[in-house]
Design a protein around this motif. Structure first.
Motif, PDB file in Angstrom:
ATOM      1  N   ASN A 152      36.106  44.311  34.122  1.00  0.00           N
ATOM      2  CA  ASN A 152      34.950  45.020  34.667  1.00  0.00           C
ATOM      3  C   ASN A 152      35.305  45.483  36.093  1.00  0.00           C
ATOM      4  O   ASN A 152      35.622  44.673  36.960  1.00  0.00           O
ATOM      5  CB  ASN A 152      33.788  44.005  34.680  1.00  0.00           C
ATOM      6  CG  ASN A 152      32.512  44.564  35.266  1.00  0.00           C
ATOM      7  OD1 ASN A 152      32.531  45.554  36.002  1.00  0.00           O
ATOM      8  ND2 ASN A 152      31.406  43.927  34.936  1.00  0.00           N
ATOM      9  N   GLU A 153      35.238  46.794  36.299  1.00  0.00           N
ATOM     10  CA  GLU A 153      35.629  47.359  37.605  1.00  0.00           C
ATOM     11  C   GLU A 153      34.720  46.859  38.743  1.00  0.00           C
ATOM     12  O   GLU A 153      35.078  46.923  39.909  1.00  0.00           O
ATOM     13  CB  GLU A 153      35.516  48.901  37.569  1.00  0.00           C
ATOM     14  CG  GLU A 153      36.340  49.563  36.458  1.00  0.00           C
ATOM     15  CD  GLU A 153      37.835  49.359  36.633  1.00  0.00           C
ATOM     16  OE1 GLU A 153      38.287  49.381  37.790  1.00  0.00           O
ATOM     17  OE2 GLU A 153      38.546  49.134  35.632  1.00  0.00           O
ATOM     18  N   LEU A 154      33.524  46.390  38.376  1.00  0.00           N
ATOM     19  CA  LEU A 154      32.542  46.062  39.419  1.00  0.00           C
ATOM     20  C   LEU A 154      32.766  44.667  40.015  1.00  0.00           C
ATOM     21  O   LEU A 154      32.067  44.245  40.911  1.00  0.00           O
ATOM     22  CB  LEU A 154      31.123  46.137  38.836  1.00  0.00           C
ATOM     23  CG  LEU A 154      30.781  47.483  38.158  1.00  0.00           C
ATOM     24  CD1 LEU A 154      29.439  47.397  37.456  1.00  0.00           C
ATOM     25  CD2 LEU A 154      30.773  48.617  39.178  1.00  0.00           C
ATOM     26  N   ALA A 187      33.638  39.569  33.960  1.00  0.00           N
ATOM     27  CA  ALA A 187      34.804  40.407  34.263  1.00  0.00           C
ATOM     28  C   ALA A 187      35.623  40.731  33.027  1.00  0.00           C
ATOM     29  O   ALA A 187      36.326  41.734  32.989  1.00  0.00           O
ATOM     30  CB  ALA A 187      35.678  39.696  35.289  1.00  0.00           C
ATOM     31  N   ASN A 241      35.328  42.087  41.938  1.00  0.00           N
ATOM     32  CA  ASN A 241      36.601  42.029  42.660  1.00  0.00           C
ATOM     33  C   ASN A 241      37.274  40.675  42.398  1.00  0.00           C
ATOM     34  O   ASN A 241      36.969  39.669  43.029  1.00  0.00           O
ATOM     35  CB  ASN A 241      36.368  42.225  44.163  1.00  0.00           C
ATOM     36  CG  ASN A 241      37.690  42.344  44.900  1.00  0.00           C
ATOM     37  OD1 ASN A 241      38.719  41.821  44.468  1.00  0.00           O
ATOM     38  ND2 ASN A 241      37.667  43.034  46.023  1.00  0.00           N
ATOM     39  N   GLU A 269      26.246  47.749  32.013  1.00  0.00           N
ATOM     40  CA  GLU A 269      27.186  47.015  32.878  1.00  0.00           C
ATOM     41  C   GLU A 269      26.665  46.901  34.323  1.00  0.00           C
ATOM     42  O   GLU A 269      26.674  45.833  34.910  1.00  0.00           O
ATOM     43  CB  GLU A 269      28.559  47.708  32.867  1.00  0.00           C
ATOM     44  CG  GLU A 269      29.628  46.866  33.524  1.00  0.00           C
ATOM     45  CD  GLU A 269      31.044  47.400  33.269  1.00  0.00           C
ATOM     46  OE1 GLU A 269      31.907  46.612  32.911  1.00  0.00           O
ATOM     47  OE2 GLU A 269      31.264  48.623  33.430  1.00  0.00           O
ATOM     48  N   GLN A 288      45.494  40.597  36.455  1.00  0.00           N
ATOM     49  CA  GLN A 288      44.709  41.305  37.467  1.00  0.00           C
ATOM     50  C   GLN A 288      45.027  40.794  38.884  1.00  0.00           C
ATOM     51  O   GLN A 288      44.941  41.536  39.840  1.00  0.00           O
ATOM     52  CB  GLN A 288      43.201  41.115  37.208  1.00  0.00           C
ATOM     53  CG  GLN A 288      42.647  41.961  36.057  1.00  0.00           C
ATOM     54  CD  GLN A 288      43.152  41.518  34.704  1.00  0.00           C
ATOM     55  OE1 GLN A 288      43.384  40.349  34.462  1.00  0.00           O
ATOM     56  NE2 GLN A 288      43.359  42.474  33.805  1.00  0.00           N
ATOM     57  N   LYS A 345      36.454  42.122  29.650  1.00  0.00           N
ATOM     58  CA  LYS A 345      35.953  43.003  28.585  1.00  0.00           C
ATOM     59  C   LYS A 345      36.768  42.828  27.310  1.00  0.00           C
ATOM     60  O   LYS A 345      36.265  42.922  26.216  1.00  0.00           O
ATOM     61  CB  LYS A 345      36.086  44.462  29.028  1.00  0.00           C
ATOM     62  CG  LYS A 345      35.039  44.901  30.026  1.00  0.00           C
ATOM     63  CD  LYS A 345      35.215  46.383  30.249  1.00  0.00           C
ATOM     64  CE  LYS A 345      34.160  46.962  31.155  1.00  0.00           C
ATOM     65  NZ  LYS A 345      34.402  48.386  31.362  1.00  0.00           N
ATOM     66  N   GLN A 367      41.449  44.067  29.784  1.00  0.00           N
ATOM     67  CA  GLN A 367      40.527  45.084  30.290  1.00  0.00           C
ATOM     68  C   GLN A 367      39.458  44.364  31.113  1.00  0.00           C
ATOM     69  O   GLN A 367      38.852  43.416  30.629  1.00  0.00           O
ATOM     70  CB  GLN A 367      39.863  45.756  29.081  1.00  0.00           C
ATOM     71  CG  GLN A 367      39.572  47.211  29.291  1.00  0.00           C
ATOM     72  CD  GLN A 367      38.828  47.732  28.062  1.00  0.00           C
ATOM     73  OE1 GLN A 367      38.838  47.149  27.001  1.00  0.00           O
ATOM     74  NE2 GLN A 367      38.172  48.844  28.216  1.00  0.00           N
ATOM     75  N   THR A 391      25.653  43.323  35.920  1.00  0.00           N
ATOM     76  CA  THR A 391      26.518  42.818  36.996  1.00  0.00           C
ATOM     77  C   THR A 391      25.678  42.546  38.240  1.00  0.00           C
ATOM     78  O   THR A 391      25.853  41.532  38.920  1.00  0.00           O
ATOM     79  CB  THR A 391      27.648  43.831  37.303  1.00  0.00           C
ATOM     80  OG1 THR A 391      28.298  44.173  36.074  1.00  0.00           O
ATOM     81  CG2 THR A 391      28.679  43.255  38.254  1.00  0.00           C
TER      82      THR A 391
END
Length: 971
Positions: free
Chosen positions: A452-454, A438, A456, A398, A494, A440, A450, A402
């Motif tokens: 991707n935290e990376l 983004a 924004n 990931e 989100q 998942k 769900q 990213t």
């Protein structure tokens, strides 16, 4: 029908007429064919025509008519007449394979489909020699015949790809493998040898490659459920040849057409699928071949052009890489940063580009574009495959992925900023990249679940999406507008609520956009936002928050239906329905104009209903209008009847089959809204609802039953006084329904309403006959579903007419029958009853039998008193018995092939659950205690001794609890 020349001539003439564009000629011909298709020899006449007719058009027409006839009638449905006689069935199976193989390709395809429909029902048990007959034709050396066999085998075996595992399925697959795997492998090898012999003969190669495609598809079907031993032993042969074919490039097979995939592309696509299947399911056995395939498929991707004809091949090749990269033990193949960069640069980014072909689809074939983009039927598109590959790579890498892509996204956005009108496609690709990075996990109902935290997402929304949507010109850069709206839709969970609220008026504005895709996405986004749930399960947006926009929202939604290409746009109609549902009474001031528009739309589409989803949401919107308005003002129901009845009459008179079940549901809702008696306009319709022809269509049954229940609830006295001659017809409907395993519960719904609402004297003369019919059905086919319904009915009867009346009617049919019913049905089966109202009816009914039926206390029935009490306490305290005997696996009615309109339940026409016992008994346990107390007062000493000697300890303890709760004792 005789197999005579005269009949063949007649059939030819009618088939010709079915091709006539004039409905006045075409429809009667179709009706005639429908009326004779039940006759013996009809299918054989069709087969004779397609074999012997001199007219090619008639041959093809006969083959299509035959296939559709088989589709409608071959399956034998329990409780329904067998529509094709046994001699015809035998004759069809004896001749069809030979006929199919000797016919030209156009007819061969139709007959091949017919064989697979028959095979689905009869193979292998009732058609054991089908395989042998097919395999023997491989020896013919004639590839027209061989391809016919392969095509038929493919349509027969492809269901193995999605069937659930079962012993029956495995036995069938084993039988197929034993007969088919070796000849198929030999044919595969021989065909590949012939390809090199005829390497310079284009027409021979075309036939041979058609065979190889079908062989590869059969390989996929036969290997899907599990890895067969035969294919494991012969993996070398298959995989080496597959690998060779993947790397083959024959100039003679290349096509000039940029749109249509050629044979070479189709074959390589299927081989990618086969390799992906082995990589996913049988990775241990496939391990030594994998690196070779990865290299070959990688080279294929890097060298294949952007033309549309390569789309399937490229997407399958990327899907192969996607399935490999997320398996833990292939991880090492992708670990190197250079490999990742190379995949991103050479495979992912190029295949995310918005091509000229996509732009063309966006503008000229928007329906297909929307279906692919919104509904995920884009399985075979390059973008979707590239997106899946990004997701697969992110599983283990990931961070690096990213990182690589962030660079690409930034440079694409910079390119766009330099010159938006020229470089807008760069921004489109950037948005698509961000989306695929983004997301998942995603569901249709909730969007992205769900992320991707990376990445924004809110920042990207505020900086790059919102500015586009705020632009004053709704028609500028339509693709980017659609991307922005889709971004809101996908990441609605989100992006913070306040940002979504800012978007609502912007989305309402986009309902006016000229682009079909843009205004459709706007409608869909609003509909999705309005269904979102907040923390306490209420909708995220309240009616008050949307209230400022009500007028413009409703105006723009209905206006959007007048835009070119969207007159039956299901997304807009669904958004109308959802807006009504969210806004509730806020829409009441607008209903008079809206219901007029909905009625006009209904009238227009009823001429030729072609969009089932659109139609469904339209009826839902009509139901909502009625519900919301009549909740505030029940008298308004008359206005709806005035608006709708003219259109409804036309639909019923023109027999618009798709709409009739809906019309009955809306009429039930209207009728249930009337508080007093039935208006005469409904009573005029009542006799027509009992016509047998309406009940022959399974899709009508649930809606018709509900409508008749509404008549009985609202107007039983009117029916008893003014239409008593129709009561036998009503019971005739009950008799028809009760005979069918699929619809018997509907028969009970009707019967329960008759018992509950009709004045007792109006059904007196029929009561005994009703019970006799039920006992006949119990004797012939006793199913769990029938017993549950039967138990509810006899207990309802007991509540309505008294326990003694129930005992007398049973014993009047046959002496001591009451005891048999108690012992064989009520006591052992009561635990199977499900549903709160149903359990309550049974509890109150059994309590009456225990405490208000003198024969239970002083005849040979007394021995059943304690077991009956024990079973009632079991009904209260034990878990429901939901076991179903093995032999009762019902066919789901919706499964049966054919052209019947299926019944679709309107959610907003929903019937409130009705409790016939109502306030008479609120707590059945306390009611039992009070009734036992009353009985014990009438015959002191008997009840306690019966209870204490025969009731088991646990049941006794529960009973003590009921008595305490009711503050009574047994005397």
């Amino acid at each position: 029908m005789e197999l005579s020349d005269a009949n063949l001539q007649t059939l030819t003439e009618y088939l010709k007429k079915t091709l006539d564009p004039d409905p006045a000629i075409r429809r009667p011909a179709e009706k005639f064919l429908e009326s004779v298709e039940g006759n013996q020899n009809y299918p054989l006449l069709l087969l004779t025509l397609l074999e012997k007719s001199q007219d090619n058009v008639i041959k093809v027409c006969a083959s299509v008519t035959f296939k559709n006839y088989i589709k409608r009638n071959w399956r034998i449905v329990e409780d329904e007449p067998n529509k094709i006689c046994e001699t015809d069935r035998v004759a069809i199976k004896a001749n069809i394979v030979h006929l199919m193989l000797s016919s030209p390709e156009q007819i061969q395809k139709q007959l091949s489909d017919a064989i697979s429909i028959i095979g689905r029902e009869d193979f292998p048990q009732k058609w054991p020699d089908l395989l042998t007959e097919m395999v023997n034709r491989f020896q013919s050396g004639d590839f027209h015949v061989i391809n016919g066999v392969l095509r038929t085998a493919h349509s027969l075996f492809k269901r193995y790809r999605h069937e659930f595992k079962s012993n029956e399925l495995w036995t069938e697959i084993k039988l197929v493998l034993d007969a088919f795997a070796l000849p198929l492998t030999n044919l595969f090898k021989a065909t590949i040898e012939l390809c090199s012999t005829h390497a310079n003969d284009a027409s021979a190669l075309r036939i041979l490659f058609s065979s190889l495609i079908l062989i590869s598809k059969l390989f996929y079907s036969l290997n899907f459920q599990d890895l067969p031993e035969f294919f494991e032993d012969n993996m070398e042969t298959w995989m080496n040849n597959f690998h060779t074919l993947l790397t083959l490039d024959n100039k003679l097979l290349q096509t000039d057409d940029e749109e249509e995939a050629g044979l070479l592309e189709l074959l390589k696509s299927q081989i990618c699928d086969n390799a992906a299947l082995y990589a996913q399911k049988y990775d241990e056995e496939f391990q030594r071949y994998l690196p070779r395939f990865v290299t070959a498929i990688w080279n294929l991707l890097v060298t294949t052009g952007q033309e549309v004809k390569y789309d399937l091949l490229v997407s399958n090749a990327i899907q192969f890489l996607a399935s490999v990269c997320e398996r833990p033990h292939y991880k090492n193949l992708f670990e190197d940063q250079n490999t990742l960069t190379s995949i991103c640069e050479k495979v992912i980014v190029p295949n995310m580009e918005f091509r000229a072909a996509d732009e063309e689809a966006f503008e000229d074939n928007s329906e297909e574009y929307i279906r692919r983009d919104l509904e995920g039927s884009d399985i075979d598109t390059r973008r979707r495959a590239a997106c899946d590959l990004v997701r697969g790579l992110c599983k283990f890498f990931e961070g690096p992925v990213t990182g690589i892509f962030s660079g690409y996204v930034n440079s694409m956005l910079q390119e766009y900023a330099k010159n938006p009108s020229v470089n807008w496609k760069h921004k489109d690709a950037a948005i698509y990249l961000v989306t695929s990075l983004a997301s998942k996990a995603q569901t249709q109902k909730h969007g992205i679940t769900q992320a991707n935290e990376l990445v924004n997402l809110t920042e990207f929304f505020v900086n790059h999406i919102l500015p586009d949507l705020k632009s004053a010109n709704v028609n500028e850069f339509p693709v980017l507008k659609a991307d922005g709206i889709k971004y809101i839709m996908i990441f609605r969970n989100q992006v913070p609520k306040e940002q979504l609220l800012i978007s609502v008026p912007l989305l309402i504005n986009y309902l006016q956009a000229e682009s079909i895709v843009v205004h459709t996405y706007a409608a869909h986004a609003l509909e999705r936002l309005f269904t979102m749930r907040g923390p306490n399960h209420a909708t995220l947006f309240t009616a008050a928050e949307i209230a400022p926009f009500v007028e413009i929202l409703l105006t723009n939604l209905f206006k959007a239906l007048t835009l070119p290409g969207s007159s039956e746009n299901e997304y807009i109609m669904k958004a109308i329905m959802r807006s009504f549902s969210l806004l509730q009474e806020a829409i009441i001031p607008y209903i008079p104009t809206l219901i007029t528009q909905l009625t006009q739309k209904l009238l227009a589409v009823s001429k030729n209903p072609s969009k089932p989803h659109f139609n469904h949401y339209m009826f839902e919107a009509i139901c909502l209008s009625i519900r919301i308005t009549c909740k505030a003002n029940p008298a308004a129901v008359v206005n709806f009847e005035e608006a709708l009845f003219l259109v409804f009459t036309e639909i019923l008179q023109n027999d618009v089959q798709e709409f009739i079940p809906y019309v009955f549901q809306v009429m039930s809702l209207l009728l249930e809204t009337h508080k007093n008696d039935i208006p005469s306009s409904y009573m005029a319709l009542f006799p027509h609802l009992l016509q047998p022809v309406l009940w022959e269509r399974t899709g009508n049954i649930p809606a018709l039953v509900r409508l008749l229940q509404a008549f009985l609830e609202r107007g039983s006295s009117t029916i008893a006084n003014a239409a008593a001659d129709k009561i036998p017809g009503l019971l005739g409907v009950f008799q028809k329904l009760i005979a069918s395993k699929a619809n018997d519960h509907q028969g009970f719904y009707l019967l329960n309403s008759i018992i509950e609402h009709m004045p007792p004297e109006s059904v007196d003369q029929y009561r005994k006959q009703i019970f006799i019919l039920l006992f006949q059905r119990l004797q012939n086919s006793k199913t769990t579903k029938f017993i549950k319904s039967f138990l509810v009915f006899i207990n309802l009867y007991c509540i309505k007419y008294g326990a003694l009346a129930l005992q007398e009617i049973f014993d009047g049919i046959q002496p001591k029958m009451f005891g048999m019913v108690l012992e064989k049905i009520i006591i052992p089966e009561i635990q199977k009853v499900s549903g709160n109202v149903e359990k309550k009816i049974c509890a109150v009914g059994i309590t009456k039998l225990l405490t208000e039926c003198p024969p239970m206390m002083d005849t040979e029935y007394t021995k059943l008193w304690t077991p009956l009490l024990q079973s009632l306490i079991g009904l209260f305290e034990l878990p429901e018995d939901d076991s179903i005997p093995d032999e009762e696996h019902f066919i789901d009615i919706e499964d049966t092939p054919g052209y019947q309109t299926a019944f679709s339940q309107l959610a907003f026409a929903g019937k409130k659950e009705h409790d016939p016992v109502g306030q008479m008994v609120t707590n059945p346990k306390i009611h039992l205690a009070q009734s036992l107390h009353k009985l014990s007062t009438a015959c002191p000493g008997r009840v306690p001794s019966m209870v204490s000697t025969s009731l088991n300890a646990e049941a006794l303890q529960y009973l003590q609890g009921y008595l305490q709760a009711a503050s009574v004792t047994l005397l």
